[in-house]
Design an enzyme around this catalytic site. Sequence first.
Site, PDB file in Angstrom:
ATOM      1  N   ARG A  69      96.925 -54.397 108.529  1.00 35.16           N
ATOM      2  CA  ARG A  69      96.361 -54.385 109.879  1.00 35.16           C
ATOM      3  C   ARG A  69      95.828 -55.739 110.341  1.00 35.16           C
ATOM      4  O   ARG A  69      95.486 -55.914 111.497  1.00 35.16           O
ATOM      5  CB  ARG A  69      95.265 -53.300 109.958  1.00 35.16           C
TER       6      ARG A  69
ATOM      7  N   GLY B  79      97.848 -47.729  95.651  1.00 38.09           N
ATOM      8  CA  GLY B  79      96.597 -47.042  95.986  1.00 38.09           C
ATOM      9  C   GLY B  79      95.441 -47.498  95.113  1.00 38.09           C
ATOM     10  O   GLY B  79      95.634 -48.129  94.075  1.00 38.09           O
TER      11      GLY B  79
ATOM     12  N   ARG C   5      85.744-115.868 130.009  1.00 39.55           N
ATOM     13  CA  ARG C   5      85.685-115.324 131.360  1.00 39.55           C
ATOM     14  C   ARG C   5      86.264-116.391 132.292  1.00 39.55           C
ATOM     15  O   ARG C   5      85.889-117.550 132.188  1.00 39.55           O
ATOM     16  CB  ARG C   5      84.214-115.092 131.695  1.00 39.55           C
TER      17      ARG C   5
ATOM     18  N   ARG D 251      81.966 -89.727 113.482  1.00 39.62           N
ATOM     19  CA  ARG D 251      82.894 -89.094 112.536  1.00 39.62           C
ATOM     20  C   ARG D 251      83.334 -90.017 111.409  1.00 39.62           C
ATOM     21  O   ARG D 251      82.931 -91.197 111.373  1.00 39.62           O
ATOM     22  CB  ARG D 251      84.125 -88.568 113.301  1.00 39.62           C
TER      23      ARG D 251
ATOM     24  N   GLU E   8      90.074 -38.240 102.522  1.00 44.12           N
ATOM     25  CA  GLU E   8      90.456 -39.324 103.427  1.00 44.12           C
ATOM     26  C   GLU E   8      90.659 -38.778 104.843  1.00 44.12           C
ATOM     27  O   GLU E   8      91.061 -37.619 105.018  1.00 44.12           O
ATOM     28  CB  GLU E   8      91.753 -39.981 102.932  1.00 44.12           C
TER      29      GLU E   8
ATOM     30  N   LEU F 298      88.553 -54.606  93.728  1.00 43.78           N
ATOM     31  CA  LEU F 298      89.923 -54.327  94.164  1.00 43.78           C
ATOM     32  C   LEU F 298      90.335 -55.270  95.289  1.00 43.78           C
ATOM     33  O   LEU F 298      89.784 -55.200  96.390  1.00 43.78           O
ATOM     34  CB  LEU F 298      90.037 -52.868  94.632  1.00 43.78           C
TER      35      LEU F 298
HETATM   36  C1  UD1 Z   1      88.942 -46.716 100.996  1.00 47.64           C
HETATM   37  C2  UD1 Z   1      88.585 -45.325 100.464  1.00 47.64           C
HETATM   38  C3  UD1 Z   1      87.801 -44.575 101.524  1.00 47.64           C
HETATM   39  C4  UD1 Z   1      86.559 -45.366 101.880  1.00 47.64           C
HETATM   40  C5  UD1 Z   1      86.907 -46.776 102.318  1.00 47.64           C
HETATM   41  C6  UD1 Z   1      85.648 -47.606 102.448  1.00 47.64           C
HETATM   42  C7  UD1 Z   1      90.382 -44.649  98.957  1.00 47.64           C
HETATM   43  C8  UD1 Z   1      91.545 -43.763  98.777  1.00 47.64           C
HETATM   44  N1  UD1 Z   1      89.791 -44.599 100.146  1.00 47.64           N
HETATM   45  O1  UD1 Z   1      89.805 -46.538 102.107  1.00 47.64           O
HETATM   46  O2  UD1 Z   1      87.437 -43.293 101.030  1.00 47.64           O
HETATM   47  O3  UD1 Z   1      85.835 -44.696 102.903  1.00 47.64           O
HETATM   48  O4  UD1 Z   1      87.755 -47.414 101.346  1.00 47.64           O
HETATM   49  O5  UD1 Z   1      85.894 -48.838 103.063  1.00 47.64           O
HETATM   50  O6  UD1 Z   1      90.026 -45.383  98.052  1.00 47.64           O
HETATM   51  N2  UD1 Z   1      93.551 -52.034  97.084  1.00 47.64           N
HETATM   52  C9  UD1 Z   1      94.199 -52.509  95.973  1.00 47.64           C
HETATM   53  N3  UD1 Z   1      95.354 -51.908  95.588  1.00 47.64           N
HETATM   54  C10 UD1 Z   1      95.884 -50.854  96.243  1.00 47.64           C
HETATM   55  C11 UD1 Z   1      95.220 -50.366  97.378  1.00 47.64           C
HETATM   56  C12 UD1 Z   1      94.047 -50.972  97.781  1.00 47.64           C
HETATM   57  O7  UD1 Z   1      93.759 -53.466  95.336  1.00 47.64           O
HETATM   58  O8  UD1 Z   1      96.930 -50.356  95.810  1.00 47.64           O
HETATM   59  C13 UD1 Z   1      92.310 -52.676  97.529  1.00 47.64           C
HETATM   60  C14 UD1 Z   1      92.420 -53.282  98.904  1.00 47.64           C
HETATM   61  O9  UD1 Z   1      92.820 -54.638  98.814  1.00 47.64           O
HETATM   62  C15 UD1 Z   1      91.012 -53.120  99.448  1.00 47.64           C
HETATM   63  C16 UD1 Z   1      90.453 -51.932  98.706  1.00 47.64           C
HETATM   64  O10 UD1 Z   1      91.302 -51.708  97.602  1.00 47.64           O
HETATM   65  O11 UD1 Z   1      90.221 -54.256  99.163  1.00 47.64           O
HETATM   66  C17 UD1 Z   1      90.398 -50.689  99.582  1.00 47.64           C
HETATM   67  O12 UD1 Z   1      91.679 -50.376 100.038  1.00 47.64           O
HETATM   68  P1  UD1 Z   1      91.948 -49.923 101.537  1.00 47.64           P
HETATM   69  O13 UD1 Z   1      93.401 -49.709 101.697  1.00 47.64           O
HETATM   70  O14 UD1 Z   1      91.285 -50.862 102.479  1.00 47.64           O
HETATM   71  O15 UD1 Z   1      91.210 -48.501 101.535  1.00 47.64           O
HETATM   72  P2  UD1 Z   1      90.661 -47.719 102.794  1.00 47.64           P
HETATM   73  O16 UD1 Z   1      91.809 -47.060 103.481  1.00 47.64           O
HETATM   74  O17 UD1 Z   1      89.783 -48.597 103.593  1.00 47.64           O
END
Ligand code: UD1
Length: 481
Positions: free
Chosen positions: A20, A83, A463, A356, A177, A13
Amino acid sequence: MGHHHEKHIAVILAAGKGTRFRSKKPKVVHKILGKPMIHYVSLAVRWSNPDRMIYVVGHEKQQVIKAINCLNCVYVEQEEQLGTGHAVAVTKTYWENFDGIVLIVNGDLPLVEGETLKNAVKYMEALMKFEGAPAEGGQDFRNEDVAGVVITTKVPNPLGYGRVVKDKNHKIIKIVEEKDATYQEQQIDEINTGIYLFYAPYLNQVIDRLENNNAQKEYYLTDVIELLNQMGKDVYALMVPDYTQFIGVNDRWDLAKAENILRMKYLQFWSYAGATFHNPETVYIEFDVELSPDVEIFQGVSLKGKTSIGEDTIIEENCSVINSKIGKNVKILKGSIIEDSVIEDNSVIGPYARIRNNSVIKENAQIGNFVEVKNSVVGENTAAKHLAYLGDAQIGKNVNIGAGTITCNYDGFKKHKTVIKDKAFIGSDTMLVAPVTIGEEAITGSGSVITKDIPDKALGIERSQLRIIENYADKRRKNDD
Ligand code: UD1
Ligand code: CA
């Protein structure tokens, strides 16, 4: 079934923006030890040997795909980041007819080890296949109750992570969460790492049934567990004690912490491979660097890009070496910077030298303090030990370059070449106005501005006559009165 190795598909993902980070760039392309964060996740996932790797991309997807740099991977676009559950749902066509395991990994876990993912796959396979006695006739028994495994860990400070609510048999009841957790649930120190394995046909039955009625109005992947439980299927926790593997990098301070952990892991690796580090806390070595045995590295050294260091080489305090190849038994003394260059065996560089732009320092040469070498070749046994600029120069063997020598390579329009042949002796403070050639064994007088080629064995001296005016100090005092 009866196959030794059950198949699995990996889904990573990486569509999120990483709000942030407060960055123009998407989160997963931010670098750790010179490589995008996603690179490390990809390596670990690849180590588990999946049949296919599917990346969910969205925000600034071209940058992310470029950073992933994988030709036979699949990229699925998630247009809106609704999500983690939604992110997995958009990949469904790739596994809905697949009779095996889907390994899902958050893209922001750069510290996870390949071995951890490999073991998790084995664990899931074992749960699915061998729980209970094999049927008569040696046929594999499939446990149809097993729907998945979540890698969990216990952390000193679980703030921000999903909490794992389990029953007595390591079965997960649900993951909550931070923002949705009750005070009691917040006390749980076992967290969801963001790594999951699901049996694809079961995941397929629940993935479209997620809802977003939670604090963040998102479709949480973690909610599939309750849906699977409702179907009478079980999801197990695989608790991995080493929590440092599972830092979820959500902001730049997490990135710094993750980089530090990985940096120390690599230093430890090189140390076991035969390198000595003094004050390793201050040493920065990027991913593509290679060290040989008996290398010795002092504090504040940074080795970046594609760099290799040969056996018995010493790199003293506060040196930087970038995209360069350093030979054997080289001494790089304090404060030197070497970039895009080659240093051959037994040379001594520095202190405070700068080399370099594709320079080559041949064997046994000496480049001393405050000497800058740019796009030049310095021959074997040649010494330029103090205060010089050697740019666009071709310098032979056994040459001596006096202190203060400068190749005047730039006329304001173009760069010109200086050639200094073997055994030449360049007197201190010589200005070599390029293009110019100094012959073999030729000599230049100190302070000369050399604007013509000097033949082999000749002296070039430019010189004006030295005048000595006796008692000048007294005269000057009188003029003052
Ligand atoms: C998530 C988990 C949490 C876990 C934590 C571990 C969920 C709801 N929560 O929270 O339980 O403890 O990771 O680090 O899954 N992403 C997408 N598409 C989206 C949303 C997110 O591709 O719509 C990807 C983000 O780029 C990221 C990953 O999914 O790489 C996790 O998403 P993030 O928003 O960081 O989840 P956390 O709040 O950290
Ligand atoms: Ca995260």
